[in-house]
Design an enzyme around this catalytic site. Structure first.
Site, PDB file in Angstrom:
ATOM      1  N   HIS A  13      24.997 -64.569 -55.834  1.00  0.00           N
ATOM      2  CA  HIS A  13      24.518 -63.170 -55.886  1.00  0.00           C
ATOM      3  C   HIS A  13      23.671 -63.001 -57.146  1.00  0.00           C
ATOM      4  O   HIS A  13      24.183 -62.950 -58.256  1.00  0.00           O
ATOM      5  CB  HIS A  13      25.705 -62.187 -55.925  1.00  0.00           C
ATOM      6  CG  HIS A  13      25.282 -60.752 -55.871  1.00  0.00           C
ATOM      7  ND1 HIS A  13      25.878 -59.842 -55.026  1.00  0.00           N
ATOM      8  CD2 HIS A  13      24.339 -60.058 -56.550  1.00  0.00           C
ATOM      9  CE1 HIS A  13      25.311 -58.657 -55.193  1.00  0.00           C
ATOM     10  NE2 HIS A  13      24.374 -58.755 -56.116  1.00  0.00           N
ATOM     11  N   HIS A  15      19.900 -61.199 -58.946  1.00  0.00           N
ATOM     12  CA  HIS A  15      18.656 -60.406 -58.947  1.00  0.00           C
ATOM     13  C   HIS A  15      17.683 -61.056 -59.912  1.00  0.00           C
ATOM     14  O   HIS A  15      18.027 -61.286 -61.074  1.00  0.00           O
ATOM     15  CB  HIS A  15      18.928 -58.977 -59.427  1.00  0.00           C
ATOM     16  CG  HIS A  15      19.929 -58.250 -58.584  1.00  0.00           C
ATOM     17  ND1 HIS A  15      19.565 -57.448 -57.525  1.00  0.00           N
ATOM     18  CD2 HIS A  15      21.283 -58.229 -58.611  1.00  0.00           C
ATOM     19  CE1 HIS A  15      20.654 -56.949 -56.955  1.00  0.00           C
ATOM     20  NE2 HIS A  15      21.714 -57.411 -57.590  1.00  0.00           N
ATOM     21  N   LYS A  99      21.457 -58.222 -46.481  1.00  0.00           N
ATOM     22  CA  LYS A  99      22.213 -57.425 -47.441  1.00  0.00           C
ATOM     23  C   LYS A  99      22.260 -55.964 -47.024  1.00  0.00           C
ATOM     24  O   LYS A  99      21.229 -55.348 -46.763  1.00  0.00           O
ATOM     25  CB  LYS A  99      21.553 -57.540 -48.832  1.00  0.00           C
ATOM     26  CG  LYS A  99      22.195 -56.686 -49.922  1.00  0.00           C
ATOM     27  CD  LYS A  99      23.515 -57.247 -50.393  1.00  0.00           C
ATOM     28  CE  LYS A  99      24.229 -56.339 -51.386  1.00  0.00           C
ATOM     29  NZ  LYS A  99      23.763 -56.511 -52.761  1.00  0.00           N
ATOM     30  N   HIS A 136      27.247 -54.365 -50.206  1.00  0.00           N
ATOM     31  CA  HIS A 136      27.540 -53.595 -51.424  1.00  0.00           C
ATOM     32  C   HIS A 136      28.561 -52.551 -50.999  1.00  0.00           C
ATOM     33  O   HIS A 136      28.215 -51.581 -50.328  1.00  0.00           O
ATOM     34  CB  HIS A 136      26.276 -52.942 -51.982  1.00  0.00           C
ATOM     35  CG  HIS A 136      26.541 -52.183 -53.254  1.00  0.00           C
ATOM     36  ND1 HIS A 136      26.053 -52.573 -54.480  1.00  0.00           N
ATOM     37  CD2 HIS A 136      27.281 -51.064 -53.504  1.00  0.00           C
ATOM     38  CE1 HIS A 136      26.466 -51.740 -55.425  1.00  0.00           C
ATOM     39  NE2 HIS A 136      27.214 -50.809 -54.848  1.00  0.00           N
ATOM     40  N   HIS A 174      30.472 -58.638 -55.231  1.00  0.00           N
ATOM     41  CA  HIS A 174      30.980 -58.156 -56.523  1.00  0.00           C
ATOM     42  C   HIS A 174      32.204 -57.257 -56.379  1.00  0.00           C
ATOM     43  O   HIS A 174      32.143 -56.079 -56.691  1.00  0.00           O
ATOM     44  CB  HIS A 174      29.879 -57.450 -57.329  1.00  0.00           C
ATOM     45  CG  HIS A 174      28.957 -56.550 -56.550  1.00  0.00           C
ATOM     46  ND1 HIS A 174      29.408 -55.526 -55.738  1.00  0.00           N
ATOM     47  CD2 HIS A 174      27.610 -56.520 -56.453  1.00  0.00           C
ATOM     48  CE1 HIS A 174      28.380 -54.926 -55.199  1.00  0.00           C
ATOM     49  NE2 HIS A 174      27.283 -55.504 -55.608  1.00  0.00           N
ATOM     50  N   ASP A 247      25.731 -61.445 -59.974  1.00  0.00           N
ATOM     51  CA  ASP A 247      25.092 -60.131 -59.942  1.00  0.00           C
ATOM     52  C   ASP A 247      24.293 -59.892 -61.221  1.00  0.00           C
ATOM     53  O   ASP A 247      24.147 -58.760 -61.663  1.00  0.00           O
ATOM     54  CB  ASP A 247      26.106 -59.006 -59.719  1.00  0.00           C
ATOM     55  CG  ASP A 247      25.436 -57.723 -59.249  1.00  0.00           C
ATOM     56  OD1 ASP A 247      24.272 -57.776 -58.799  1.00  0.00           O
ATOM     57  OD2 ASP A 247      26.076 -56.655 -59.337  1.00  0.00           O
TER      58      ASP A 247
HETATM   59  O1  DOR Z   1      24.597 -52.977 -61.471  1.00  0.00           O
HETATM   60  C1  DOR Z   1      23.908 -53.241 -60.494  1.00  0.00           C
HETATM   61  N1  DOR Z   1      22.596 -53.603 -60.622  1.00  0.00           N
HETATM   62  N2  DOR Z   1      24.437 -53.166 -59.280  1.00  0.00           N
HETATM   63  C2  DOR Z   1      23.704 -53.311 -58.172  1.00  0.00           C
HETATM   64  O2  DOR Z   1      24.250 -53.208 -57.115  1.00  0.00           O
HETATM   65  C3  DOR Z   1      22.248 -53.530 -58.254  1.00  0.00           C
HETATM   66  C4  DOR Z   1      21.869 -54.118 -59.539  1.00  0.00           C
HETATM   67  C5  DOR Z   1      20.379 -54.051 -59.795  1.00  0.00           C
HETATM   68  O3  DOR Z   1      19.611 -54.448 -58.919  1.00  0.00           O
HETATM   69  O4  DOR Z   1      20.002 -53.620 -60.887  1.00  0.00           O
HETATM   70 ZN    ZN Z   2      23.646 -57.067 -56.999  1.00  0.00          ZN
END
Ligand code: DOR
Ligand code: ZN
Length: 343
Positions: A13, A15, A99, A136, A174, A247
């Site tokens: 997971h 980003h 997702k 999520h 998460h 995450d």
């Molecule tokens: O804290 C988070 N940041 N939770 C999420 O679900 C998305 C993520 C983000 O993309 O910044």
């Molecule tokens: Zn995430």
């Protein structure tokens, strides 16, 4: 134990954004991990296989030259997703999941789902083609206390999804509560969960006690100590339903240290060193490799990696920030000491 050698882990997971942030953060991830599940919540979101492949090419171009890192792509589930696109995704060697963001739950989730039952026909197709659904898991009812949103989602939505689609592979992303852990434990082996470093290292005091700490603010929000203990127990249990998903969610420092700060902890710079602190505290270093390197690959039906990496007991100080052009990203545990270092 002063050294730990394990099969190179994957991050299930992640980003990575785009542009200058992508360039900075992808090098950090690629140093530690062989593969990562790339989240599709860009602005605009990744809705089609074509967009996912295009994004994948950009990620590959941003990698350091010698890297063999493999980005595993996902699509963002909206009401407009079609059965044809789901089938195309299942056939693509580079798209591995879809997702689900409840609309309004988190960063760039505006295009998410507001009526879960409305997408049941799409979940049926995903079940048929055996494409995993990543969730999520938070309700978006503004009247629901933010610390209860995951627990409520488990009771009101997750149970129904699993009951209606018993063969759908689901990752509850998460997990942050004992309720979510217990739900995953009680479900079939089609249901698994990722666990982040911040949720095994911290309880909610880390956000709010002795001053407000925006770099500990993420969604789902970090909960009470008894939830953290449930997460540590799950992660260190050796149960293959629980695996590593950082995450890691980079935001520029200025957008987090702000009167309305963004949600997300930046952990990719040292994800393994962060997790291993929690495993060592729990006397469970022997359980780290399963969690970090095996269980996720098995769940996604991908081959386990074969190369190894080594972590060594060595104290070092996390940098105050990482540069992104003229701005910065502040890492989780900035300026603090960590006890292990990847060689
Ligand atoms: O804290 C988070 N940041 N939770 C999420 O679900 C998305 C993520 C983000 O993309 O910044
Ligand atoms: Zn995430």
């Amino acid at each position: 134990m002063n050294k730990l050698t394990l099969v190179r882990p994957d991050d299930w997971h992640l980003h990575v954004r785009h542009g200058a942030i992508l360039k900075t953060v992808i090098a950090h991830t690629a140093r530690q991990f062989a593969r990562a599940i790339i989240m599709p919540n860009l602005n605009p979101p990744i809705l089609t296989v074509e967009q996912a492949l295009d994004y994948r090419t950009k990620i590959l171009k941003a990698l350091p030259l010698e890297s063999s890192f493999n980005p595993l792509m996902t699509l963002y589930l909206t009401d407009a997703l079609t059965p044809e696109e789901i089938k195309k995704a299942a056939e693509s060697e580079h798209v591995h999941a879809i997702k689900l963001y409840p609309a309004g739950a988190t960063t760039n989730s505006e295009s998410g789902i507001s009526d879960l039952k409305g997408i049941y026909p799409l979940l049926e197709v995903m079940e048929q083609v055996d494409l995993p659904l990543l969730i999520h898991g938070e309700v978006t009812d503004q009247n629901c206390d933010i610390f209860d949103r995951e627990k409520e989602f488990v009771a009101s939505s997750l149970t129904g999804i699993i009951k209606n689609f018993p063969n759908l592979r689901v990752v509850v992303e998460h997990v942050t509560t004992k309720e979510a852990v217990d739900f995953v434990l009680s479900a079939s082996d089609k249901v698994a969960a990722t666990i982040t470093p911040q949720h095994v290292l911290f309880n909610r005091n880390a956000i709010l006690a002795g001053g407000i700490r925006p770099h500990h603010y993420c969604l789902p929000i970090i909960k009470r100590e008894h939830h953290r203990l449930a997460l540590v127990k799950a992660a260190t249990s050796g149960n293959p339903k629980f695996f590593l998903g950082t995450d890691s969610a980079p935001h520029l420092t200025a957008t987090k240290e702000n009167s309305c700060g963004c949600a997300g902890c930046y952990s990719a710079y040292g994800a393994l060193e962060l997790y291993i602190e929690a495993f060592e505290q729990a006397n469970a270093l022997d359980k780290f490799e399963g969690f970090a390197s095996f269980f996720g690959a098995d769940f996604y039906q991908l081959p386990r990696n074969t190369e190894t990496i080594t972590l060594q007991k060595q104290t070092w100080t996390v940098p105050a920030s990482y540069r992104v052009n003229n701005e910065t990203i502040t890492p989780l545990k900035a300026n603090e000491e960590l006890n292990w270092k990847m060689l």
